[in-house]
Design a protein around this motif. Structure first.
Motif, short mmCIF file in Angstrom:
data_model
loop_
_atom_site.label_atom_id
_atom_site.label_comp_id
_atom_site.label_asym_id
_atom_site.label_seq_id
_atom_site.Cartn_x
_atom_site.Cartn_y
_atom_site.Cartn_z
N UNK A 45 0.83 -1.21 0.00
CA UNK A 45 0.00 0.00 0.00
C UNK A 45 0.86 1.25 0.00
N UNK A 46 2.13 1.11 0.28
CA UNK A 46 3.09 2.22 0.29
C UNK A 46 2.55 3.41 1.10
N UNK A 47 2.41 3.24 2.42
CA UNK A 47 1.88 4.33 3.25
C UNK A 47 2.81 5.53 3.28
N UNK A 48 2.22 6.70 3.16
CA UNK A 48 2.98 7.94 3.27
C UNK A 48 3.12 8.34 4.73
N UNK A 49 3.66 9.51 4.95
CA UNK A 49 3.92 9.97 6.32
C UNK A 49 2.68 10.46 7.06
N UNK A 50 1.62 10.81 6.34
CA UNK A 50 0.43 11.42 6.96
C UNK A 50 -0.81 10.53 6.86
N UNK A 51 -0.62 9.21 6.81
CA UNK A 51 -1.76 8.31 6.71
C UNK A 51 -2.28 8.15 5.31
N UNK A 52 -1.55 8.67 4.34
CA UNK A 52 -1.96 8.55 2.95
C UNK A 52 -1.46 7.22 2.38
N UNK A 53 -2.19 6.70 1.41
CA UNK A 53 -1.86 5.42 0.78
C UNK A 53 -1.54 5.69 -0.68
N UNK A 54 -0.37 5.19 -1.13
CA UNK A 54 0.09 5.45 -2.50
C UNK A 54 0.09 4.21 -3.38
N UNK A 55 -0.22 3.06 -2.84
CA UNK A 55 -0.25 1.84 -3.63
C UNK A 55 -1.58 1.13 -3.45
N UNK A 56 -1.94 0.35 -4.43
CA UNK A 56 -3.19 -0.42 -4.41
C UNK A 56 -4.42 0.46 -4.17
N UNK A 57 -4.41 1.64 -4.72
CA UNK A 57 -5.52 2.57 -4.48
C UNK A 57 -6.84 2.09 -5.09
N UNK A 58 -6.78 1.16 -6.02
CA UNK A 58 -8.00 0.60 -6.59
C UNK A 58 -8.50 -0.63 -5.86
N UNK A 59 -7.74 -1.11 -4.88
CA UNK A 59 -8.12 -2.30 -4.12
C UNK A 59 -9.39 -2.02 -3.32
N UNK A 60 -10.28 -2.99 -3.26
CA UNK A 60 -11.57 -2.81 -2.59
C UNK A 60 -11.40 -2.47 -1.11
N UNK A 61 -10.50 -3.10 -0.42
CA UNK A 61 -10.31 -2.81 1.00
C UNK A 61 -9.72 -1.42 1.21
N UNK A 62 -8.79 -1.04 0.37
CA UNK A 62 -8.19 0.30 0.47
C UNK A 62 -9.24 1.36 0.17
N UNK A 63 -10.03 1.14 -0.88
CA UNK A 63 -11.05 2.12 -1.27
C UNK A 63 -12.15 2.30 -0.22
N UNK A 64 -12.48 1.23 0.51
CA UNK A 64 -13.62 1.29 1.43
C UNK A 64 -13.21 1.42 2.90
N UNK A 65 -11.95 1.68 3.18
CA UNK A 65 -11.47 1.73 4.57
C UNK A 65 -12.22 2.78 5.40
N UNK A 66 -12.59 3.89 4.80
CA UNK A 66 -13.30 4.93 5.55
C UNK A 66 -14.74 4.53 5.86
N UNK A 67 -15.31 3.65 5.07
CA UNK A 67 -16.67 3.18 5.34
C UNK A 67 -16.71 2.36 6.62
#
Length: 97
Positions: A45-67
């Motif tokens: 997922x290549x996490x950034x320094x501020x909780x941002x995600x730079x990899x697998x951004x189309x992944x269902x779990x990554x996309x729906x994490x805020x839900x």
């Protein structure tokens, strides 16, 4: 639906370290449960320094994490290579943190 979006935007994603790996944590004020999301594919997922995600951004779990977070769950999105034993032993985040 709008209430969920407002609630989700009020929560800040943060990058945390677990056993030398980085993961993204979303924690509502009073979580009633927790979930550890392990995206498929290469798992990077290549996490950034501020909780941002730079990899697998189309992944269902990554996309729906805020839900999940909008429904009162503390959410940990792990990167490939994260020691899940360490993640489970420090999980869930204690109340009051």
């Amino acid at each position: 639906m709008l209430a969920g979006l407002v609630c989700a935007s009020a929560m800040a994603d943060e990058t945390v370290s677990i056993g030398g790996s980085r993961a993204v944590l979303i924690k509502p004020k009073a979580p009633h449960a927790s979930v550890i999301l392990m995206p498929g594919g290469d798992g990077n997922i290549r996490p950034g320094d501020q909780g941002d995600i730079h990899g697998l951004t189309g992944n269902q779990l990554v996309r729906t994490r805020h839900a999940y977070a909008a429904r009162g769950l503390a959410v940990l999105v792990v990167d490939a290579g994260t020691d899940l034993n360490s993640a489970v032993h420090i999980w869930p985040p204690s109340s009051g943190q």
